[in-house]
Design an enzyme around this catalytic site. Structure first.
Site, PDB file in Angstrom:
ATOM      1  N   HIS A   1      -4.433  -5.308  -5.638  1.00 23.36           N
ATOM      2  CA  HIS A   1      -5.071  -6.180  -6.447  1.00 23.36           C
ATOM      3  C   HIS A   1      -4.830  -6.099  -7.913  1.00 23.36           C
ATOM      4  O   HIS A   1      -5.351  -4.849  -8.566  1.00 23.36           O
ATOM      5  CB  HIS A   1      -6.588  -6.371  -5.970  1.00 23.36           C
TER       6      HIS A   1
ATOM      7  N   HIS B   1      -1.650  -3.717   0.091  1.00 27.43           N
ATOM      8  CA  HIS B   1      -1.708  -4.659  -0.999  1.00 27.43           C
ATOM      9  C   HIS B   1      -2.532  -4.244  -2.243  1.00 27.43           C
ATOM     10  O   HIS B   1      -3.705  -3.550  -1.941  1.00 27.43           O
ATOM     11  CB  HIS B   1      -1.974  -6.005  -1.012  1.00 27.43           C
TER      12      HIS B   1
ATOM     13  N   ASN C   1      -3.118 -14.201  -4.832  1.00 33.19           N
ATOM     14  CA  ASN C   1      -4.052 -14.224  -3.998  1.00 33.19           C
ATOM     15  C   ASN C   1      -4.386 -15.679  -3.269  1.00 33.19           C
ATOM     16  O   ASN C   1      -4.791 -16.665  -4.282  1.00 33.19           O
ATOM     17  CB  ASN C   1      -5.372 -13.669  -4.460  1.00 33.19           C
TER      18      ASN C   1
END
Length: 181
Positions: free
Chosen positions: A144, A142, A72
């Site tokens: 995490h 996406h 990230n």
């Protein structure tokens, strides 16, 4: 300007509060949304652009068949990774069986890798679906994977409104990519 005690002061800012400041000017790009896509198309999507870059430049940790793992750019914690399908889709229900399976496999491997490299004591794993669901980039799915340690989010983000990251993203990517098994 320096006062009689040798303390650096700045005229016009009022009385000092005695707090130290940890400046994180790179966060302003995130706050301003400078790297957010201008529209939901794949042509302006960073998750579509990243796989076209070399791994180091794109902060790619691992490439799979249908998905890739990337650091990230604005991490919540050191080692914060995301698993993204190559295909430009917004929702989890839009994944093929192969994409969903590989996302799960890569998420498990990311947890193993982070635990081995950083001795993370816990993890936050999840997807924010849609703008209302908190997705910063809602147009491209996406997941995490955020490593956590006891006491890692102490006073800094609460009082100091600052996250501390002890390592450059490029160094973190190199370490995780080498450890990926």
């Amino acid at each position: 300007m320096t006062d009689m005690d040798g303390v650096l002061t700045q005229d016009g800012i009022g009385e000092g509060d005695g707090l130290e400041r940890l400046w994180t000017p790179y966060r302003m790009a995130y706050i301003r949304g400078e790297n957010k896509p201008s529209d939901p198309s794949s042509t302006s999507c960073p998750f579509c652009r990243v796989p076209t870059l070399d791994d180091a430049e794109g902060l790619v940790v691992h490439r799979g068949e249908t998905c890739f793992v990337v650091l990230n750019l604005y991490p919540y914690a050191p080692g914060h990774m995301m698993v993204c399908p190559y295909r430009h889709i917004a929702g989890y229900v839009e994944t093929t069986d192969e994409e969903a399976a590989e996302m799960a496999i890569l998420t498990k491997q990311a947890v193993r890798t982070l635990a081995g490299v950083s001795q993370a004591e816990g993890f936050n794993i999840g997807m924010n679906q849609g703008t209302a669901g908190g997705a910063g980039i809602a147009a491209h799915l996406h997941q995490h994977i955020v490593p956590r340690w006891v006491g890692d989010q102490n006073f800094m983000p609460i009082i100091g409104r600052t996250k501390t990251l002890p390592q450059l993203l490029t160094d973190t990517r190199d370490l995780l990519a080498k450890a990926w098994a």
